[in-house]
Design a protein around this motif. Structure first.
Motif, short mmCIF file in Angstrom:
data_model
loop_
_atom_site.label_atom_id
_atom_site.label_comp_id
_atom_site.label_asym_id
_atom_site.label_seq_id
_atom_site.Cartn_x
_atom_site.Cartn_y
_atom_site.Cartn_z
N TRP A 170 36.97 7.51 -165.35
CA TRP A 170 35.61 7.19 -165.74
C TRP A 170 35.13 5.84 -165.25
CZ3 TRP A 170 35.32 11.83 -166.37
CH2 TRP A 170 36.07 12.57 -167.27
N ARG A 177 31.47 4.61 -172.88
CA ARG A 177 32.37 3.76 -172.09
C ARG A 177 32.85 2.65 -173.01
NH1 ARG A 177 32.49 -0.71 -168.44
NH2 ARG A 177 33.71 -0.28 -166.58
N ARG A 230 28.59 8.51 -171.04
CA ARG A 230 28.85 9.44 -169.94
C ARG A 230 28.25 10.78 -170.31
NH1 ARG A 230 34.00 9.62 -170.24
NH2 ARG A 230 34.30 11.79 -170.83
N SER A 242 30.31 14.91 -165.73
CA SER A 242 31.46 14.62 -164.87
C SER A 242 31.90 15.93 -164.26
CB SER A 242 32.59 13.99 -165.67
OG SER A 242 33.69 13.73 -164.83
N THR A 291 30.36 11.38 -161.40
CA THR A 291 30.40 11.01 -162.81
C THR A 291 29.12 10.23 -163.09
OG1 THR A 291 32.80 10.99 -163.13
CG2 THR A 291 31.52 9.49 -164.49
N TYR A 337 26.56 8.18 -165.84
CA TYR A 337 26.39 7.43 -167.08
C TYR A 337 24.90 7.19 -167.33
CZ TYR A 337 31.33 6.08 -167.53
OH TYR A 337 32.69 6.08 -167.71
#
Lengths: 163, 265
Positions: free
Chosen positions: A49, B60, B124, B127, B132, B134
């Motif tokens: 991530w 995150r 997020r 994905s 990915t 955000y």
């Protein structure tokens, strides 16, 4: 000097580390997020991530990214992609550099082509590993086995804008 | 002679029946005094404690490298309130009661950035394959409205003057009326993706019904006319799963103010 390395890397940081050089950079997104792996004390847990971390055991000691050094840089020479990991081991600044011979993406976006690739670390025609400790001595490592696996390389978007 | 015997027998029967009727009337009068019914109006805030459901919402996580590094993470703020009415059946000379009724209540949760240097955090929301994504989020909120049916038992071991100090235990059966989750994006153009984000996290639907036990103590004052006021403190630390989308509750403390009037004496 041979060193046996157990290595984990959040590969997405490769694409993510370059985020700082784009207009959509964000101070907080550039920071590292360190979540300790409960099964490997001292190392960050595996993540895809964009947490800007890395970790490895070198001689049983944790070599990990820090909050003040840029964890990873990619420098491309004509035909070599250099992945430079800067962190700390035992409180001392340490650098581990992987030079992948024959990889020379033209654009930043082309890094995603590495997704899923596996590079044999024992083949010096494909990869050279150098290790620098605080005394600035540079040692080339020659592992007797090991692979560098790009588990995942991806683009990072924030508010629909690619970093 | 036969007529006299018949007359005596009739007098005896009539006397017996009359006595029995008188006894029944007295018994009924006593029973009327043993049970009273009160109408109770109640109101009160609840103080709910819980943690952000980080397993569901991929924020995150910014956690410092060492213990001295201040962590910047999301914080939760929860508020709850209810009002209702119930019938209370009081017996054993006013020392015990059973009550049930209807309450309307709501719970409001807010998720905010706890870092003083920033007013947003990263959520997020996608994905897949090579991307990915955000979103910068200022905060998230959830509002949960419900109707509840309480079932309570109360026992007052201490009585002095017009005051009772009592213990209370009960169950509350909650039925969801409505619930809504909202995301406050830094960039308003992201609002179009709100439903997509909800789908990504597995939906924001929660249970339409949940029950929780509670216990507490209180004190009431009752006037000679049977009207009274009460103050209760209630506790509960049991919650079933998936009652809220943003938070995982772990305990609640409630304060209850109530006024009651007799419906029968």
């Amino acid at each position: 000097m041979k060193k046996h390395i157990i290595f984990t890397l959040s590969i997405v940081l490769i694409a993510f580390a370059s985020c700082a050089y784009y207009d959509n950079n964000d101070y907080f997104l550039e920071q590292s997020v360190f979540v300790e792996d409960s099964e490997n004390p001292g190392l960050p847990e595996y993540s895809e991530w964009g947490y800007n971390t890395f970790g490895a055991y070198i001689d049983r000691q944790a070599f990990v990214s820090t909050s003040h050094d840029m964890p990873a840089k990619i420098i491309i020479y004509p035909d070599t992609l250099n992945l430079i990991l800067t962190g700390e081991k035992n409180g001392l600044k340490t650098v581990l550099k992987f030079s992948f011979i024959g990889y020379s993406p033209k654009e930043y976006i082309n890094l995603v082509e590495l997704d899923g690739d596996t590079i044999d670390l024992t083949d010096r025609n494909k990869c050279i590993i150098t290790y620098t400790e605080s005394n600035n001595s540079v040692v080339e490592l020659a592992p007797f086995n090991g692979d560098f696996i790009f588990n995942r390389v991806q683009n990072l978007y924030v508010m629909r804008i690619m970093c | 002679m036969k007529e006299v015997k018949t007359l005596l027998l009739c007098i005896l029967c009539i006397s017996f029946v009359a006595t029995k009727a008188q006894q029944n009337e007295q018994l009924f009068a006593n029973e009327k005094k043993a049970v009273r019914v009160n109408l109770v109006f109640e109101i009160g805030p609840e103080f709910l404690s819980g943690t952000f459901n980080s397993e569901k919402w991929p924020v995150r996580r910014d956690i410092g490298y060492n213990s001295s590094y201040s962590s910047s993470y999301v914080q939760t703020e929860i508020s709850a309130f209810y009002a209702g009415a119930k019938s209370e059946f009081v017996f054993w000379d006013g020392r015990s009661s059973v009550a049930t009724g209807l309450r309307y209540g709501f719970t409001s949760s807010d998720i905010l950035q706890s870092n003083s240097y920033s007013n947003y955090f990263y959520l997020r929301y996608d994905s897949n394959g090579s991307d990915t994504k955000y979103a910068r989020v200022k905060g998230m909120s959830e509002r949960y409205d419900m109707l509840a049916v309480p079932l309570e038992f109360k026992w007052a071991p201490i009585h002095f003057s017009n005051f009772n100090i009592y213990l209370k235990a009960g169950f509350e059966f909650n039925f969801r009326i409505s619930s809504k989750v909202e995301i406050d994006f830094v960039n308003e153009s992201m609002e179009a993706d709100e439903e997509f984000i909800f789908d990504y996290v597995g939906g924001v639907e929660t249970k339409s019904f949940y029950a929780r036990p509670y216990a507490g103590f209180g004190m009431n004052y009752e006037g000679k006319n049977g009207h009274g006021v009460a103050f209760d403190v209630l506790f509960s630390n049991y919650f079933s799963d998936n009652n809220f989308a943003l938070i995982i509750p772990d305990a609640y403390t409630g304060i209850q103010f109530s006024y009651y009037m007799p419906l029968s004496k």
